[in-house]
Design a protein around this motif. Structure first.
Motif, PDB file in Angstrom:
ATOM      1  N   LYS A 164      42.642  13.085  18.219  1.00  0.00           N
ATOM      2  CA  LYS A 164      43.963  13.252  17.617  1.00  0.00           C
ATOM      3  C   LYS A 164      44.269  12.161  16.595  1.00  0.00           C
ATOM      4  N   ALA A 165      43.317  11.251  16.393  1.00  0.00           N
ATOM      5  CA  ALA A 165      43.548  10.150  15.461  1.00  0.00           C
ATOM      6  C   ALA A 165      43.530  10.657  14.025  1.00  0.00           C
ATOM      7  N   ALA A 166      44.244   9.958  13.146  1.00  0.00           N
ATOM      8  CA  ALA A 166      44.344  10.376  11.751  1.00  0.00           C
ATOM      9  C   ALA A 166      43.003  10.319  11.031  1.00  0.00           C
ATOM     10  N   ASP A 167      42.101   9.463  11.499  1.00  0.00           N
ATOM     11  CA  ASP A 167      40.806   9.294  10.822  1.00  0.00           C
ATOM     12  C   ASP A 167      39.666  10.013  11.534  1.00  0.00           C
ATOM     13  N   PHE A 168      39.987  10.997  12.366  1.00  0.00           N
ATOM     14  CA  PHE A 168      38.929  11.661  13.127  1.00  0.00           C
ATOM     15  C   PHE A 168      37.950  12.399  12.222  1.00  0.00           C
ATOM     16  N   ALA A 169      38.417  12.944  11.113  1.00  0.00           N
ATOM     17  CA  ALA A 169      37.516  13.645  10.192  1.00  0.00           C
ATOM     18  C   ALA A 169      36.477  12.690   9.625  1.00  0.00           C
ATOM     19  N   GLU A 170      36.893  11.468   9.303  1.00  0.00           N
ATOM     20  CA  GLU A 170      35.956  10.478   8.770  1.00  0.00           C
ATOM     21  C   GLU A 170      34.924  10.078   9.827  1.00  0.00           C
ATOM     22  N   ILE A 171      35.381   9.942  11.063  1.00  0.00           N
ATOM     23  CA  ILE A 171      34.457   9.618  12.157  1.00  0.00           C
ATOM     24  C   ILE A 171      33.450  10.752  12.341  1.00  0.00           C
ATOM     25  N   LEU A 172      33.940  11.983  12.315  1.00  0.00           N
ATOM     26  CA  LEU A 172      33.046  13.142  12.440  1.00  0.00           C
ATOM     27  C   LEU A 172      32.047  13.204  11.292  1.00  0.00           C
ATOM     28  N   LEU A 173      32.485  12.851  10.102  1.00  0.00           N
ATOM     29  CA  LEU A 173      31.573  12.859   8.956  1.00  0.00           C
ATOM     30  C   LEU A 173      30.428  11.871   9.178  1.00  0.00           C
ATOM     31  N   ALA A 174      30.755  10.660   9.593  1.00  0.00           N
ATOM     32  CA  ALA A 174      29.720   9.648   9.818  1.00  0.00           C
ATOM     33  C   ALA A 174      28.727  10.122  10.870  1.00  0.00           C
ATOM     34  N   TRP A 175      29.231  10.684  11.961  1.00  0.00           N
ATOM     35  CA  TRP A 175      28.347  11.141  13.041  1.00  0.00           C
ATOM     36  C   TRP A 175      27.552  12.367  12.604  1.00  0.00           C
ATOM     37  N   SER A 176      28.208  13.315  11.966  1.00  0.00           N
ATOM     38  CA  SER A 176      27.551  14.573  11.606  1.00  0.00           C
ATOM     39  C   SER A 176      26.404  14.355  10.623  1.00  0.00           C
ATOM     40  N   VAL A 177      26.638  13.531   9.604  1.00  0.00           N
ATOM     41  CA  VAL A 177      25.580  13.265   8.622  1.00  0.00           C
ATOM     42  C   VAL A 177      24.400  12.566   9.293  1.00  0.00           C
ATOM     43  N   THR A 178      24.687  11.547  10.074  1.00  0.00           N
ATOM     44  CA  THR A 178      23.615  10.787  10.723  1.00  0.00           C
ATOM     45  C   THR A 178      22.875  11.638  11.740  1.00  0.00           C
ATOM     46  N   HIS A 179      23.610  12.326  12.594  1.00  0.00           N
ATOM     47  CA  HIS A 179      22.978  13.125  13.639  1.00  0.00           C
ATOM     48  C   HIS A 179      22.243  14.326  13.057  1.00  0.00           C
ATOM     49  N   GLY A 180      22.837  14.962  12.062  1.00  0.00           N
ATOM     50  CA  GLY A 180      22.181  16.113  11.456  1.00  0.00           C
ATOM     51  C   GLY A 180      20.873  15.746  10.800  1.00  0.00           C
ATOM     52  N   PHE A 181      20.857  14.667  10.036  1.00  0.00           N
ATOM     53  CA  PHE A 181      19.624  14.214   9.407  1.00  0.00           C
ATOM     54  C   PHE A 181      18.595  13.829  10.454  1.00  0.00           C
ATOM     55  N   THR A 182      19.045  13.143  11.502  1.00  0.00           N
ATOM     56  CA  THR A 182      18.150  12.737  12.583  1.00  0.00           C
ATOM     57  C   THR A 182      17.505  13.938  13.245  1.00  0.00           C
ATOM     58  N   THR A 183      18.298  14.934  13.564  1.00  0.00           N
ATOM     59  CA  THR A 183      17.781  16.119  14.257  1.00  0.00           C
ATOM     60  C   THR A 183      16.790  16.882  13.382  1.00  0.00           C
ATOM     61  N   LEU A 184      17.116  17.060  12.129  1.00  0.00           N
ATOM     62  CA  LEU A 184      16.186  17.724  11.217  1.00  0.00           C
ATOM     63  C   LEU A 184      14.879  16.943  11.113  1.00  0.00           C
ATOM     64  N   LEU A 185      14.978  15.644  11.119  1.00  0.00           N
ATOM     65  CA  LEU A 185      13.805  14.796  10.980  1.00  0.00           C
ATOM     66  C   LEU A 185      12.888  14.902  12.184  1.00  0.00           C
ATOM     67  N   ILE A 186      13.434  14.745  13.404  1.00  0.00           N
ATOM     68  CA  ILE A 186      12.564  14.767  14.585  1.00  0.00           C
ATOM     69  C   ILE A 186      12.084  16.176  14.913  1.00  0.00           C
ATOM     70  N   ASP A 187      12.781  17.186  14.409  1.00  0.00           N
ATOM     71  CA  ASP A 187      12.323  18.566  14.612  1.00  0.00           C
ATOM     72  C   ASP A 187      11.283  19.001  13.579  1.00  0.00           C
ATOM     73  N   GLY A 188      10.941  18.111  12.640  1.00  0.00           N
ATOM     74  CA  GLY A 188       9.903  18.425  11.662  1.00  0.00           C
ATOM     75  C   GLY A 188      10.340  19.331  10.536  1.00  0.00           C
ATOM     76  N   GLN A 189      11.650  19.475  10.341  1.00  0.00           N
ATOM     77  CA  GLN A 189      12.124  20.399   9.315  1.00  0.00           C
ATOM     78  C   GLN A 189      11.883  19.893   7.897  1.00  0.00           C
ATOM     79  N   PHE A 190      11.581  18.596   7.763  1.00  0.00           N
ATOM     80  CA  PHE A 190      11.305  18.035   6.441  1.00  0.00           C
ATOM     81  C   PHE A 190       9.809  17.897   6.164  1.00  0.00           C
ATOM     82  N   ASP A 191       8.978  18.316   7.102  1.00  0.00           N
ATOM     83  CA  ASP A 191       7.545  18.057   6.962  1.00  0.00           C
ATOM     84  C   ASP A 191       6.949  18.702   5.713  1.00  0.00           C
ATOM     85  N   PHE A 192       7.484  19.842   5.304  1.00  0.00           N
ATOM     86  CA  PHE A 192       6.924  20.515   4.127  1.00  0.00           C
ATOM     87  C   PHE A 192       7.193  19.744   2.840  1.00  0.00           C
ATOM     88  N   LEU A 193       8.099  18.771   2.909  1.00  0.00           N
ATOM     89  CA  LEU A 193       8.442  17.988   1.717  1.00  0.00           C
ATOM     90  C   LEU A 193       7.568  16.761   1.538  1.00  0.00           C
TER      91      LEU A 193
END
Length: 231
Positions: A164-193
């Motif tokens: 309910k905090a006013a800055d929750f969207a910013e917190i979600l952005l930091a987590w989402s970008v970091t976690h999303g990149f991490t998950t794609l990386l360990i799942d091998g989704q970038f291997d073709f690059l």
């Protein structure tokens, strides 16, 4: 009195069964991933019957919860250490904890998938709740410190209702970008690059740039340094 087991694979004191099972679980996760993880296989590697682990863990969810707790604690320790190093070097603490998040997942992808995966965990376990709150608290505090232009997060408790905090969207952005990149990386989704070095090459090539983009998106707001956050 603790029973002393025999030599070979049974060669440990009965009182060490909990640690032996956790060690076996880590080995199974490293070799087979979460999909190949069973309590029976962990018990076999620990040198005990399939029923023996029930004393410490109750069931498979109990063992996975213990592994997830270790995962949260390792993540928190890595982020804390990275933030301290960034402070000493005059670098971005937020970028440092995001990089630590990536590196921790790369070092133990099986454990990372338990922490954030779909397998059953005991969500009411107090140790896992403590460990999870600590890890999330570091992300929240460092995101807020970055936006407020502070050298380090100020002391004090986190809001009881972060969502309910006013800055929750910013917190979600930091987590989402970091976690999303991490998950794609360990799942091998970038291997073709990349040609040969896989995830490590992708981490070196793009994580620094990605963290700079994230830092820019969460550009410091001087007004935040002089006021609190809504709880």
């Amino acid at each position: 009195m603790a029973e002393k087991r025999g030599a070979g694979r049974d060669g440990y004191h009965h009182g060490d069964l909990r640690q032996a099972m956790i060690d076996a679980a880590e080995a199974v996760l490293a070799e087979r991933g979460v999909g190949g993880f069973t309590l029976r296989e962990c018990a076999r590697r620990a040198g005990v019957s399939a029923a023996a682990p029930a004393h410490h863990f109750g069931n498979l969810a109990g063992l996975l919860t213990a592994v997830a707790t270790l995962g949260f604690d390792d993540l928190s320790d890595a982020m804390d250490a990275a933030a301290a190093r960034a402070s000493a070097a005059g670098g971005s603490r937020l970028a440092a904890i995001c990089r630590a998040y990536l590196e921790t997942a790369l070092a133990r992808p099986g454990r990372f998938r338990v922490v954030f995966g779909r397998r059953e965990l005991d969500k009411e376990d107090p140790e896992m709740q403590r460990a999870g709150a600590r890890a999330f608290g570091i992300l929240v505090a460092e995101t807020r410190a970055h936006r407020a232009g502070l050298a380090a997060p100020p002391p004090g408790p986190l809001p009881s209702e972060t969502a309910k905090a006013a800055d929750f969207a910013e917190i979600l952005l930091a987590w989402s970008v970091t976690h999303g990149f991490t998950t794609l990386l360990i799942d091998g989704q970038f291997d073709f690059l990349v040609c040969e070095d896989g995830g490590e090459a992708m981490l070196d090539l793009f994580s620094q740039r990605l963290m700079r983009l994230l830092g820019a998106a969460l550009a410091p707001d001087a007004a935040l340094a002089n006021r609190g956050h809504d709880g």
